[in-house]
Design a protein around this motif. Structure first.
Motif, PDB file in Angstrom:
ATOM      1  N   VAL A   1       0.757  -1.293   0.018  1.00 23.48           N
ATOM      2  CA  VAL A   1      -0.068  -0.054   0.061  1.00 23.48           C
ATOM      3  C   VAL A   1       0.816   1.101  -0.030  1.00 23.48           C
ATOM      4  O   VAL A   1       1.657   1.578   0.863  1.00 23.48           O
ATOM      5  N   VAL A   2       0.583   2.124  -1.047  1.00 26.38           N
ATOM      6  CA  VAL A   2       1.500   3.425  -0.954  1.00 26.38           C
ATOM      7  C   VAL A   2       0.586   4.631  -1.334  1.00 26.38           C
ATOM      8  O   VAL A   2      -0.505   4.421  -1.888  1.00 26.38           O
ATOM      9  N   TYR A   3       1.145   5.734  -1.089  1.00 21.96           N
ATOM     10  CA  TYR A   3       0.522   7.057  -1.069  1.00 21.96           C
ATOM     11  C   TYR A   3       1.441   8.002  -1.734  1.00 21.96           C
ATOM     12  O   TYR A   3       2.428   8.020  -1.055  1.00 21.96           O
ATOM     13  N   GLU A   4       1.010   8.756  -2.819  1.00 22.81           N
ATOM     14  CA  GLU A   4       2.240   9.922  -3.288  1.00 22.81           C
ATOM     15  C   GLU A   4       1.738  11.305  -3.042  1.00 22.81           C
ATOM     16  O   GLU A   4       2.486  11.867  -3.387  1.00 22.81           O
ATOM     17  N   GLU A   5       0.468  11.459  -2.393  1.00 20.11           N
ATOM     18  CA  GLU A   5       0.228  12.865  -1.703  1.00 20.11           C
ATOM     19  C   GLU A   5      -0.695  12.675  -0.633  1.00 20.11           C
ATOM     20  O   GLU A   5      -1.339  11.349  -0.345  1.00 20.11           O
ATOM     21  N   PHE A   6      -0.693  13.528   0.152  1.00 17.17           N
ATOM     22  CA  PHE A   6      -1.471  13.440   1.708  1.00 17.17           C
ATOM     23  C   PHE A   6      -3.048  13.629   1.148  1.00 17.17           C
ATOM     24  O   PHE A   6      -3.296  14.482   0.325  1.00 17.17           O
ATOM     25  N   GLY A   7      -3.692  12.905   1.911  1.00  8.40           N
ATOM     26  CA  GLY A   7      -5.024  13.094   1.515  1.00  8.40           C
ATOM     27  C   GLY A   7      -5.861  12.175   2.292  1.00  8.40           C
ATOM     28  O   GLY A   7      -5.218  11.163   3.174  1.00  8.40           O
ATOM     29  N   GLY A   8      -7.364  11.742   1.994  1.00 10.04           N
ATOM     30  CA  GLY A   8      -7.785  10.760   2.827  1.00 10.04           C
ATOM     31  C   GLY A   8      -7.739   9.277   2.146  1.00 10.04           C
ATOM     32  O   GLY A   8      -6.823   8.852   1.253  1.00 10.04           O
ATOM     33  N   PRO A   9      -8.549   8.288   2.385  1.00  6.36           N
ATOM     34  CA  PRO A   9      -8.561   7.124   1.870  1.00  6.36           C
ATOM     35  C   PRO A   9      -8.295   6.944   0.360  1.00  6.36           C
ATOM     36  O   PRO A   9      -7.719   5.953  -0.035  1.00  6.36           O
ATOM     37  N   GLU A  10      -8.613   7.803  -0.456  1.00  9.89           N
ATOM     38  CA  GLU A  10      -8.748   7.786  -1.893  1.00  9.89           C
ATOM     39  C   GLU A  10      -7.470   8.014  -2.087  1.00  9.89           C
ATOM     40  O   GLU A  10      -7.114   7.390  -3.395  1.00  9.89           O
ATOM     41  N   VAL A  11      -6.421   8.406  -1.245  1.00 14.37           N
ATOM     42  CA  VAL A  11      -5.029   8.503  -1.937  1.00 14.37           C
ATOM     43  C   VAL A  11      -3.979   7.120  -1.770  1.00 14.37           C
ATOM     44  O   VAL A  11      -3.134   6.902  -2.206  1.00 14.37           O
ATOM     45  N   LEU A  12      -4.841   6.361  -1.151  1.00 11.68           N
ATOM     46  CA  LEU A  12      -4.111   4.992  -0.896  1.00 11.68           C
ATOM     47  C   LEU A  12      -4.268   4.023  -2.109  1.00 11.68           C
ATOM     48  O   LEU A  12      -5.306   3.641  -2.633  1.00 11.68           O
ATOM     49  N   GLN A  13      -3.256   3.450  -2.693  1.00 13.55           N
ATOM     50  CA  GLN A  13      -3.309   2.546  -3.914  1.00 13.55           C
ATOM     51  C   GLN A  13      -2.445   1.245  -3.333  1.00 13.55           C
ATOM     52  O   GLN A  13      -1.268   1.333  -2.632  1.00 13.55           O
ATOM     53  N   VAL A  14      -2.984   0.197  -3.934  1.00 11.62           N
ATOM     54  CA  VAL A  14      -2.075  -1.320  -3.577  1.00 11.62           C
ATOM     55  C   VAL A  14      -1.479  -1.518  -5.024  1.00 11.62           C
ATOM     56  O   VAL A  14      -2.039  -1.437  -6.430  1.00 11.62           O
ATOM     57  N   ARG A  15      -0.033  -1.292  -5.026  1.00 10.52           N
ATOM     58  CA  ARG A  15       0.725  -1.329  -5.995  1.00 10.52           C
ATOM     59  C   ARG A  15       1.773  -2.744  -6.168  1.00 10.52           C
ATOM     60  O   ARG A  15       2.273  -3.165  -5.032  1.00 10.52           O
ATOM     61  N   GLU A  16       1.950  -3.133  -7.391  1.00 10.82           N
ATOM     62  CA  GLU A  16       3.148  -4.091  -7.634  1.00 10.82           C
ATOM     63  C   GLU A  16       4.459  -3.207  -7.308  1.00 10.82           C
ATOM     64  O   GLU A  16       4.764  -2.245  -8.078  1.00 10.82           O
ATOM     65  N   VAL A  17       5.195  -3.441  -6.455  1.00 11.31           N
ATOM     66  CA  VAL A  17       6.647  -2.842  -6.065  1.00 11.31           C
ATOM     67  C   VAL A  17       7.802  -3.907  -6.238  1.00 11.31           C
ATOM     68  O   VAL A  17       7.497  -5.175  -6.038  1.00 11.31           O
ATOM     69  N   PRO A  18       9.017  -3.544  -6.562  1.00 12.09           N
ATOM     70  CA  PRO A  18      10.095  -4.399  -6.734  1.00 12.09           C
ATOM     71  C   PRO A  18      10.028  -5.254  -5.075  1.00 12.09           C
ATOM     72  O   PRO A  18       9.862  -4.576  -4.107  1.00 12.09           O
ATOM     73  N   GLU A  19      10.336  -6.510  -4.980  1.00 13.00           N
ATOM     74  CA  GLU A  19      10.403  -7.392  -3.855  1.00 13.00           C
ATOM     75  C   GLU A  19      11.449  -6.866  -3.037  1.00 13.00           C
ATOM     76  O   GLU A  19      12.621  -7.056  -3.637  1.00 13.00           O
ATOM     77  N   PRO A  20      11.339  -6.345  -1.703  1.00 13.00           N
ATOM     78  CA  PRO A  20      12.654  -6.161  -1.084  1.00 13.00           C
ATOM     79  C   PRO A  20      13.243  -7.157  -0.428  1.00 13.00           C
ATOM     80  O   PRO A  20      12.626  -8.344  -0.294  1.00 13.00           O
TER      81      PRO A  20
END
Length: 303
Positions: A5-24
């Motif tokens: 779960v990531v967010y690129e700007e501050f805000g409400g629940p609408e800014v939250l996104q589930v993304r594919e990211v490089p495996e750490p």
């Protein structure tokens, strides 16, 4: 690739996104936790919504999301100490918990072994809420025979505070909305409605201590009833709460508090109400539910 779960700007629940990211992966001195559950706290969506608050915790955008987690160690980097592959753990990873994997440096002061008999879902609710509740009660010197007024008693921290106070031998008066009264009675508290006139409604109980887990209403009522400020604590009123009452939080909890909580869970003396669980992809719904302030207990993301 893995999910986070990531967010690129501050805000409400609408800014939250589930993304594919490089495996750490765990580097030198680090361990990797395969996350099974991430417990939500108001702090999580507070950080996502408010840049000033996020800055206090060193969080900047773009950012991951969540703090409380539970899962299993699946990688141990060179020189990492204290944990082994296959070990179940729970604890915290700031802005990294709501993800398939969380990498944590060692020695890890925010991770603990998960006791056998405690599920990942329950373990993921304990670090922030359990330690905050313990700190709030310790700050007022709660003792056997006290009558303690707990503001926000049906919330995520409140369910721990009510039960820890009862285990300490105190009588508990809990503020809440009317629909949660039966729930609070089951936990051992005498419920009262929050809102204007609170002091008058609790006067007959003769409280000797109080902790405010939501704002300042309960703290102000306690002061008006003549409870000394050193016997009143707050967790959400900022560094300068009204009337000189004691501001505290989970960072002030003693090192043995989580073991005391997990021991009480295993013995059946403390229960952790799970209000709802959501798959990671439904993080926005989970945050909206928790932010509504009408849940009975904890909200958890499962992975």
């Amino acid at each position: 690739m893995s999910r986070a779960v990531v967010y690129e700007e501050f805000g409400g629940p609408e800014v939250l996104q589930v993304r594919e990211v490089p495996e750490p992966h765990a580097g030198p001195g680090e361990i990797r936790v395969r996350v099974a559950a991430a417990g939500l706290n108001p702090m999580d969506w507070g950080l996502a919504a408010h840049a000033n608050l996020a800055a206090q915790f060193g969080v900047t955008v773009p950012s991951g999301f969540g703090y409380d987690l539970a899962g299993m160690v699946d990688e141990v980097g060179d020189g990492a100490t204290g944990f082994s592959v296959g070990q179940r753990v729970f604890g915290g990873a700031m802005a990294r918990a709501a993800a398939d994997f969380a990498v944590v440096p060692t020695p890890a002061s925010t991770l603990w072994p998960t006791p056998s008999g405690i599920s990942d879902v329950v373990a993921a609710t304990l670090p922030v809420a359990g330690l905050t509740a313990a700190a709030a009660l310790a700050a007022i010197g709660l003792k056997r025979g006290d009558t303690v007024l707990i503001g926000g008693a049906a919330g995520g921290v409140g369910v721990f505070a009510v039960q820890l106070a009862r285990l300490a031998g105190a009588r508990v008066i809990g503020t809440a909305s009317a629909e949660t009264f039966d729930f609070l009675r089951e936990l051992g508290a005498s419920p009262v409605a929050y809102g204007p006139g609170l002091a008058d409604r609790v006067r007959s109980f003769s409280p000797t201590a109080a902790t405010d887990l939501f704002g300042t209403e309960t703290a102000s009522a306690a002061l008006s009833l003549g409870i000394p400020p050193e016997r009143i604590s707050t967790i959400a009123a900022g560094p300068n709460p009204p009337g000189g009452v004691r501001a505290t939080g989970g960072v002030d909890a003693g090192p043995a508090e989580l073991k005391r909580i997990t021991d009480a869970i295993l013995s059946g003396d403390l229960v952790v109400p799970i209000a709802a669980t959501f798959a990671l992809e439904r993080v926005r719904e989970a945050v909206e539910l928790q932010a509504s302030r009408h849940v009975h207990g904890k909200v958890v993301l499962t992975l």
